[in-house]
Each structure stands twice: as C-alpha cells, then as structure tokens.
Design a protein around this motif. Sequence first.
Motif, PDB file in Angstrom:
ATOM      1  N   GLY A  19       0.851  -1.168   0.000  1.00 50.85           N
ATOM      2  CA  GLY A  19       0.000   0.000   0.000  1.00 50.85           C
ATOM      3  C   GLY A  19       0.896   1.229   0.000  1.00 50.85           C
ATOM      4  N   GLN A  20       0.351   2.353   0.405  1.00 48.72           N
ATOM      5  CA  GLN A  20       1.143   3.580   0.412  1.00 48.72           C
ATOM      6  C   GLN A  20       1.735   3.827   1.801  1.00 48.72           C
ATOM      7  N   ALA A  27      -6.842   5.425   2.793  1.00 43.23           N
ATOM      8  CA  ALA A  27      -7.691   6.018   3.833  1.00 43.23           C
ATOM      9  C   ALA A  27      -7.380   7.499   4.029  1.00 43.23           C
ATOM     10  N   GLU A  28      -6.114   7.851   3.967  1.00 45.58           N
ATOM     11  CA  GLU A  28      -5.723   9.254   4.139  1.00 45.58           C
ATOM     12  C   GLU A  28      -6.174  10.094   2.956  1.00 45.58           C
ATOM     13  N   THR A  29      -6.113   9.524   1.771  1.00 53.34           N
ATOM     14  CA  THR A  29      -6.605  10.243   0.588  1.00 53.34           C
ATOM     15  C   THR A  29      -8.105  10.468   0.688  1.00 53.34           C
ATOM     16  N   ALA A  30      -8.828   9.464   1.167  1.00 59.21           N
ATOM     17  CA  ALA A  30     -10.274   9.599   1.346  1.00 59.21           C
ATOM     18  C   ALA A  30     -10.585  10.697   2.366  1.00 59.21           C
ATOM     19  N   LYS A  31      -9.776  10.767   3.413  1.00 61.56           N
ATOM     20  CA  LYS A  31      -9.956  11.807   4.425  1.00 61.56           C
ATOM     21  C   LYS A  31      -9.673  13.186   3.830  1.00 61.56           C
ATOM     22  N   LEU A  32      -8.675  13.258   2.961  1.00 56.67           N
ATOM     23  CA  LEU A  32      -8.357  14.524   2.293  1.00 56.67           C
ATOM     24  C   LEU A  32      -9.526  14.968   1.422  1.00 56.67           C
ATOM     25  N   LYS A  33     -10.084  14.052   0.650  1.00 58.09           N
ATOM     26  CA  LYS A  33     -11.217  14.391  -0.214  1.00 58.09           C
ATOM     27  C   LYS A  33     -12.419  14.846   0.604  1.00 58.09           C
ATOM     28  N   SER A  34     -12.620  14.224   1.745  1.00 60.96           N
ATOM     29  CA  SER A  34     -13.715  14.633   2.628  1.00 60.96           C
ATOM     30  C   SER A  34     -13.478  16.045   3.161  1.00 60.96           C
ATOM     31  N   GLY A  35     -12.213  16.337   3.503  1.00 62.20           N
ATOM     32  CA  GLY A  35     -11.880  17.673   3.998  1.00 62.20           C
ATOM     33  C   GLY A  35     -12.088  18.732   2.940  1.00 62.20           C
ATOM     34  N   ILE A  36     -11.734  18.406   1.699  1.00 60.25           N
ATOM     35  CA  ILE A  36     -11.921  19.348   0.586  1.00 60.25           C
ATOM     36  C   ILE A  36     -13.412  19.642   0.403  1.00 60.25           C
ATOM     37  N   GLU A 139       7.555   9.553  -3.907  1.00 59.92           N
ATOM     38  CA  GLU A 139       6.206   9.693  -3.362  1.00 59.92           C
ATOM     39  C   GLU A 139       5.161   9.668  -4.477  1.00 59.92           C
ATOM     40  N   SER A 140       5.477  10.280  -5.609  1.00 61.55           N
ATOM     41  CA  SER A 140       4.560  10.285  -6.753  1.00 61.55           C
ATOM     42  C   SER A 140       4.327   8.866  -7.254  1.00 61.55           C
ATOM     43  N   TYR A 141       5.416   8.124  -7.420  1.00 62.16           N
ATOM     44  CA  TYR A 141       5.283   6.730  -7.847  1.00 62.16           C
ATOM     45  C   TYR A 141       4.426   5.951  -6.855  1.00 62.16           C
ATOM     46  N   ASP A 142       4.689   6.150  -5.573  1.00 62.69           N
ATOM     47  CA  ASP A 142       3.955   5.425  -4.533  1.00 62.69           C
ATOM     48  C   ASP A 142       2.459   5.726  -4.588  1.00 62.69           C
ATOM     49  N   LEU A 143       2.117   6.959  -4.921  1.00 64.82           N
ATOM     50  CA  LEU A 143       0.705   7.354  -4.986  1.00 64.82           C
ATOM     51  C   LEU A 143      -0.040   6.695  -6.135  1.00 64.82           C
ATOM     52  N   ILE A 144       0.634   6.520  -7.279  1.00 64.98           N
ATOM     53  CA  ILE A 144      -0.089   6.087  -8.481  1.00 64.98           C
ATOM     54  C   ILE A 144       0.363   4.718  -8.992  1.00 64.98           C
ATOM     55  N   LYS A 145       1.188   4.001  -8.245  1.00 62.84           N
ATOM     56  CA  LYS A 145       1.815   2.783  -8.764  1.00 62.84           C
ATOM     57  C   LYS A 145       0.817   1.714  -9.215  1.00 62.84           C
ATOM     58  N   GLN A 146      -0.359   1.709  -8.624  1.00 62.72           N
ATOM     59  CA  GLN A 146      -1.350   0.698  -9.017  1.00 62.72           C
ATOM     60  C   GLN A 146      -1.928   0.983 -10.403  1.00 62.72           C
ATOM     61  N   ASP A 147      -1.776   2.206 -10.897  1.00 65.39           N
ATOM     62  CA  ASP A 147      -2.439   2.603 -12.150  1.00 65.39           C
ATOM     63  C   ASP A 147      -1.473   2.950 -13.276  1.00 65.39           C
ATOM     64  N   ILE A 148      -0.173   2.770 -13.054  1.00 70.88           N
ATOM     65  CA  ILE A 148       0.811   3.079 -14.092  1.00 70.88           C
ATOM     66  C   ILE A 148       0.810   1.963 -15.145  1.00 70.88           C
ATOM     67  N   TRP A 349      -1.240  24.354   2.267  1.00 67.65           N
ATOM     68  CA  TRP A 349      -1.561  23.028   1.741  1.00 67.65           C
ATOM     69  C   TRP A 349      -0.651  21.955   2.331  1.00 67.65           C
ATOM     70  N   GLN A 350       0.641  22.268   2.511  1.00 68.28           N
ATOM     71  CA  GLN A 350       1.572  21.293   3.075  1.00 68.28           C
ATOM     72  C   GLN A 350       1.166  20.912   4.486  1.00 68.28           C
ATOM     73  N   LYS A 351       0.671  21.869   5.251  1.00 68.34           N
ATOM     74  CA  LYS A 351       0.223  21.583   6.608  1.00 68.34           C
ATOM     75  C   LYS A 351      -0.939  20.595   6.588  1.00 68.34           C
ATOM     76  N   VAL A 352      -1.851  20.750   5.639  1.00 66.05           N
ATOM     77  CA  VAL A 352      -2.968  19.824   5.511  1.00 66.05           C
ATOM     78  C   VAL A 352      -2.458  18.408   5.248  1.00 66.05           C
ATOM     79  N   LEU A 353      -1.478  18.269   4.359  1.00 72.27           N
ATOM     80  CA  LEU A 353      -0.936  16.953   4.012  1.00 72.27           C
ATOM     81  C   LEU A 353      -0.172  16.353   5.202  1.00 72.27           C
ATOM     82  N   ASP A 354       0.598  17.182   5.907  1.00 70.60           N
ATOM     83  CA  ASP A 354       1.335  16.702   7.075  1.00 70.60           C
ATOM     84  C   ASP A 354       0.397  16.135   8.126  1.00 70.60           C
ATOM     85  N   GLU A 355      -0.690  16.852   8.384  1.00 73.89           N
ATOM     86  CA  GLU A 355      -1.603  16.439   9.444  1.00 73.89           C
ATOM     87  C   GLU A 355      -2.337  15.142   9.097  1.00 73.89           C
ATOM     88  N   LEU A 356      -2.496  14.851   7.828  1.00 67.48           N
ATOM     89  CA  LEU A 356      -3.143  13.603   7.428  1.00 67.48           C
ATOM     90  C   LEU A 356      -2.323  12.395   7.839  1.00 67.48           C
TER      91      LEU A 356
END
Length: 360
Positions: A19-20, A27-36, A139-148, A349-356
């Motif tokens: 996983g990531q 789960a963290e990405t889902a939480k980010l989308k909910s926050g947005i 980090e970019s690779y880790d985020l999208i590796k399932q879809d490359i 924005w970086q603070k939002v990502l850090d807190e996730l």
Amino acid sequence: MRKFVVTIALASLSFASFGQIVSLSTAETAKLKSGIKNNEETKKLYQGFEKSTLKYLNDQPGPIDTIRTEGLLKGNPKKLKTQLALADMNKTFALALQYRITSDQKYLNKCVEFLSAWAKTNKPNGDPIDDTNLDPMVESYDLIKQDIPTADKKQIEQWLSETAWAEINSKRMKPGRGTAINNWNAHRLKVVGEIGYALNNQELINWTIDNLKSHININLYPDGTSLDFKERDAMHYHIYDLEPMLKLAIMIDRAKGTNFYTYESPKGSSIKKSVEWLIPYIKGEKQHEEYVNTTVKFDRDRAKNNEPGFAPGSMFKPSLALPVLRFAVYFDPTQTDLLKKVNGNPSNWQKVLDELKRKQ
C-alpha cells in the motif's frame, strides 16, 4: 558490476503490496477528499493547489542526466542547471496527488510522462546529497503505482531500484570514509528506505533498518549531540542529519515496524534525545553561533561566497528547525505548539498533508 546487476534483479522480484507507506494511504486520501468537500479552509487551500496543478498539464518534463548540488557553491552553472530541472519534482507530486483526489486520467497520464522522462534520462551516481532531491518522485510513484501502465512502470521501477543500489554500492559508503557515517549516510538511508517501501523490496528495507541502527549508534551521542554538530559546529547540520532520519522513522512506523524515534542504541543515543537536545535552541532559551569551529573547508568556502547563514558566528535561527519539528510531532504531539510558534501557524496546503499522516 556483477553485484550491481544481480542486486537489481533481486530488487525486481514481486512482493505483496505494502500500500502507500511513503505517500498518503487510501484512507488518508479519502480523508483529504472529505476535507476538501466539507471544510472551507481545506477547500480554499485545495483550490489554489488545483489551479497551479492545472498549469503543469501544459509543462514538459526537463530531466537531467546527473543531479549536481552536493559540494557546489551558489551560482555554479552545474548547480543552477540542476535547480531548474528539480522544478519537476513538485510538479510530478502535485499531478500524482491531483489524480488520486480526482481520478481524472489526464493527471495520471501527465504524471507518468514526468516519471518516465526522468527514468529514461537520469543516471544514478550514488551521491545521497544529490539523490535526496528525488523524494517527491518516489512519493509520486507510490501514490499512483497501481495505475501506471505496465511498460512505464517497469522502467520507472528499474530506475528507482538502480538509484537505491547505487547508494548501497557507492564508494562513498565504504568503511573509513566520513560520508559513510555523517549526514550523507542519514540521507542515503532515507533514499534507500523510501524506495524499498515504495517498491515493496524487502531486501532494501532490511538493509535500511540494519544500517539505521548502526547509524544511530555511531552518528548520535547519548547527550543528544551528533557527529555532524561536532564536525560542523552548526545546528544547521544537526538538523540536516535528523531530518532524513525522522522521515525514515515515520515510514518504518507506518509499516508497523520498530519505533525508531525512541529506539536507543547500545551506547544510549536516540533520535528522540537528539531532537530534545535541539528544543532549547528552537525556543530561544539557548543561543548558538554557527560554524565558528567547523572542520569542513566547504563551510568556509560558502562563507567566502557570501552565502546567507554560513558566515562564522551567524546566530542560529529557530525557523531552520522547521523540518525537524514537522516530522517530530508525528511521534511527539507535545511539540505541536512549538511547531505552530516557529512556523507562525500558517494555513497552507503542506500543513494539511502533514496532518493527514500524523499518528492518531
């Protein structure tokens, strides 16, 4: 050379997905989308991020064959060329994150274009001070590796694997060299570890963890000081040593491994003690004049080059410790107020990502 080829082959073996660990989890990405969607402040910050990321869709990758920053003075043409190329790092990560947020294929395609361009062009040379700049790419690779797409993924993974093994087999890692035990090694461990977790390569992960234990024992002291502080007489390098160790410790913890923040070496040193030793200087309770007794010629050269902060006797500025505080609060939430104070408590924005990624 044979060892290098064999180890790359081993690195290519397929393991069950972690996983990531390096980037945001599902789960963290889902939480980010909910926050947005539900938090006005997060939504506003996201709109700024979205606007800038849209522009990257029209940009072309500008990879460089060899990253050159280490040991070069400000203004050096090779360093300037590298700095221009490194603009691709944050562009690639932004595209990857935007794809995870929106599932819009155009962001995935552009992110893969950037990753593939670097994989085709960049040639690892085993210099951790240069390779540490690749964090956003991993980090970019880790985020999208399932879809490359398969062909692109194979090439990107080979590049990342070669980068890790170049670090392990580097002449700079040989016993007796200062670069095998100072801040160079801290960055080396972080680079190899993050690639190991991104590729789910247990051999790289095991190497990283074994060497992190020895690094904490050799590089950090029981009183909280560090080899780099002793050699450079600068908080700057104490911080530059701790930052990659903290980032790596977070990855290991996210993978349910040893807590390397509190881990104590046989001689009693730990990352925690070295962070806590720094705190009074961040709070302003203690002062330090930087580089007065440095033993490294490069520090004196930068001072002669009039690079800000490197003149002997320059006072340590607490804001320089932000990288350490950003990661330390993952393990020690009691430092959150100090982080806010030093950082001016900005909303970004970086603070939002850090807190996730904070421990819950």
